[in-house]
Design a protein around this motif. Structure first.
Motif, PDB file in Angstrom:
ATOM      1  N   ALA A 194       0.824  -1.236   0.000  1.00 54.37           N
ATOM      2  CA  ALA A 194       0.000   0.000   0.000  1.00 54.37           C
ATOM      3  C   ALA A 194       0.848   1.272   0.000  1.00 54.37           C
ATOM      4  O   ALA A 194       0.421   2.302   0.523  1.00 54.37           O
ATOM      5  N   ASN A 214       0.864   3.874  -4.211  1.00 53.54           N
ATOM      6  CA  ASN A 214      -0.547   4.028  -4.582  1.00 53.54           C
ATOM      7  C   ASN A 214      -0.703   4.634  -5.968  1.00 53.54           C
ATOM      8  O   ASN A 214      -1.709   4.418  -6.631  1.00 53.54           O
ATOM      9  N   ARG A 246      -6.457   5.125  -0.796  1.00 46.93           N
ATOM     10  CA  ARG A 246      -6.464   3.662  -0.939  1.00 46.93           C
ATOM     11  C   ARG A 246      -7.879   3.072  -0.915  1.00 46.93           C
ATOM     12  O   ARG A 246      -8.182   2.119  -1.616  1.00 46.93           O
ATOM     13  N   GLY A 257       1.403   5.405   1.500  1.00 45.47           N
ATOM     14  CA  GLY A 257       1.111   5.953   0.177  1.00 45.47           C
ATOM     15  C   GLY A 257       1.474   7.416  -0.002  1.00 45.47           C
ATOM     16  O   GLY A 257       1.480   7.914  -1.133  1.00 45.47           O
ATOM     17  N   LEU A 277      -3.554  -5.074  -2.956  1.00 48.31           N
ATOM     18  CA  LEU A 277      -3.310  -3.635  -2.844  1.00 48.31           C
ATOM     19  C   LEU A 277      -2.704  -3.137  -4.159  1.00 48.31           C
ATOM     20  O   LEU A 277      -1.534  -2.756  -4.213  1.00 48.31           O
TER      21      LEU A 277
END
Ligand SMILES: Cc1ncc(COP(=O)(O)O)c(C=O)c1O
Length: 381
Positions: free
Chosen positions: A39, A42, A214, A236, A354
Motif C-alpha cells: 500500500a 498508490n 487507498r 502511500g 493492494l
C-alpha cells in the motif's frame, strides 16, 4: 552467509525494474504487482508526475534539516487538510513514527495515559506502538510493554465499555490491514464516536494503510461517522519515498511547542516533492472515482471465488481488498507469485490485494485470470 539480521523471512525474488502495475525481477520475469510495496506505491510504480517532481527537486536541494524553512511542508500540509476538519500537520518518515508522534501529542494534550486500542490492530514496532498493537506475536520477547494500553474487541459493542473518563484516546484503524482486512461497521463507528464524545476522549485514526485514497476516499474515515482528533499517515503519502505525517484537528495547535517533537529527516525537500506530487494526482475527484469503480469491479470479480469451502468472503474498501480463505494462504501466495501475480497475506488466512490506484480493468482481469488458473489447479490437486 548474510550480513543481515534475519528480521525478514526468506525472500524469493528481487525486483529490478518497475513501471505502473508491473515489475520485473532480476531473472527478467515479469509480474503484475498487486502489493505495491504494501500500500505504498498508490500511484503505481514511477508515476510520471511524481518522477518529474522528484527529479526536479534532485537538481535543486535534497536535505536542509528543519533548521530552515521548507515551503514544501506548508504546501503538503495544506493539501492534507483541505476540505476536511483537520488543520495542522507534522512530518516524519514512517507510519510508526507518525503514531509515536500522535502518542506523545495525546499524552500532552489530555494529561491522561489510558488508551483504548483494538485486538488484531497493527500500529508499528516502537515501544509505544507495540503497546498499541493488538497482536501478541509482535510483542513476544520484548516486555514489559508501555503501560495503560487496553485492547477492546474490534467492531464489537462490548468495546464501548472500555471507554471511560480516565481514557485519553481511542485508537483505531477503519480497516484493520495487517489484522486481516477487517472493516468496521458504520453503526459501530457511530457508537464509538458518541461514547468518546460523551467522555471527552480523543479519537486517533491510524490511516497509515487506509489513507491517501487507498479506500476510494482521501481518508477512510470520510466513509464513517468518525471525526478524528488525530490522523496518522505514511505508506502511500510519498509514492515510495519514505514520508509520514501526523495530522490534527482544531484544539491540537498549541499542544506541541518548539522543541516538543522533531525529526532530522522529517519533511525534507525530497520527501515533500514526492508527497506533493502524490497528492496532486490522487486527491482528485477523477482519481478517487477510479479507485471506487475499480474497487467495486475487482471485488465482484473476486467474489466468484467464494465457494464456501476454500474461500468464504471478500472484504475491504476501495482497492484494499481481502479474499478470506479457510486455511493458511502462504503456499497459495507463492503459487500466485510463480504464476506472475504478487499479493500479500493479511494474517494467516487472508490474501490481501493492494494494486496501484490507477490499475486498469484489463489489469484486474489479468489478475483474476491468474487467480482462477492457480485456484483451479489447487482444487484439482
Ligand atoms: C495501520 C498501520 N499502522 C502503522 C504501520 C507501521 O508503519 P511503518 O512500517 O511505516 O512504520 C503499518 C504498517 O504496516 C500499518 O499498516
Amino acid at each position: 552467509m548474510s550480513a543481515l539480521l534475519p528480521t525478514y523471512g526468506q525472500r524469493a525474488i528481487e525486483i529490478k525494474q518497475a513501471d505502473g502495475s508491473y515489475v520485473t525481477d532480476t531473472t527478467g520475469k515479469q509480474y503484475l504487482d498487486f502489493v505495491m510495496g504494501i500500500a505504498v506505491c498508490n500511484t503505481g510504480h514511477r508515476h510520471p508526475a511524481v518522477l518529474e517532481k522528484i527529479e526536479a527537486q534532485l537538481g535543486n536541494v535534497w536535505h536542509t534539516s528543519n533548521l530552515y524553512a521548507i515551503s514544501g511542508q506548508e504546501r503538503v500540509a495544506e493539501k492534507l487538510v483541505a476540505g476536511t476538519h483537520l488543520t495542522r500537520a507534522f512530518f516524519c518518515n514512517s507510519g510508526t513514527e507518525a503514531n509515536e508522534a500522535a502518542f506523545k501529542l495525546i499524552r500532552k494534550w489530555t494529561g491522561k495515559t489510558k488508551i483504548v486500542s483494538f485486538t488484531k490492530s497493527f500500529h508499528g514496532r516502537t515501544f509505544a506502538m507495540l503497546g498499541a498493537t493488538g497482536q501478541d506475536k509482535v510483542k513476544a520477547g520484548f516486555g514489559p510493554m508501555v503501560p495503560d494500553f487496553v485492547h477492546a474487541p474490534f467492531n464489537d459493542s462490548a468495546a464501548l465499555d472500555f471507554i471511560d473518563d480516565e481514557t485519553a484516546a481511542v485508537w483505531l484503524e477503519v480497516v484493520q490491514g495487517e489484522g486481516g482486512v477487517v472493516v468496521g461497521d458504520v453503526a459501530w463507528f457511530a457508537a464509538l464516536q458518541a461514547k468518546a464524545d460523551e467522555h471527552g476522549v480523543k479519537v486517533v485514526i491510524d490511516e497509515v494503510q487506509t489513507g491517501i485514497a487507498r479506500t476510494g476516499t482521501r481518508y477512510a474515515f470520510e466513509q464513517t461517522p468518525l471525526k478524528p482528533d488525530v490522523v496518522t499517515l505514511a505508506k502511500g503519502l510519498g509514492s515510495g519515498f519514505p514520508v509520514g505525517a501526523l495530522v490534527t484537528a482544531p484544539g491540537a495547535e498549541a499542544v506541541f511547542e518548539a522543541g516538543s517533537h522533531g525529526s532530522t529527516f522529517g519533511g525534507n525537500p525530497l520527501a515533500m516533492a514526492a508527497a506533493e506530487a502524490t497528492l496532486d494526482v490522487l486527491f482528485e475527484d477523477a482519481a478517487l472515482a477510479h479507485v471506487q469503480a475499480m474497487g467495486a469491479y475487482f471485488k465482484s470479480g473476486l467474489e466468484r471465488f467464494v465457494d464456501g469451502d476454500t474461500f468464504i468472503d471478500v472484504r475491504g474498501l476501495g482497492l484494499m481488498l481481502g479474499l478470506v480463505a479457510t486455511k493458511p494462504v502462504a503456499d497459495l501466495i507463492n503459487r500466485l507469485r510463480d504464476a506472475g501475480l504478487l499479493v500479500v497475506a493479511a494474517g494467516p488466512d487472508v490474501i490481501r490485494f493492494l494494486p496501484s490506484l490507477f490499475v486498469s480493468q484489463q489489469e484486474i482481469d489479468e489478475a483474476l485470470a491468474i487467480i482462477e488458473q492457480v485456484v483451479t489447479k489447487e482444487m484439482v490437486q
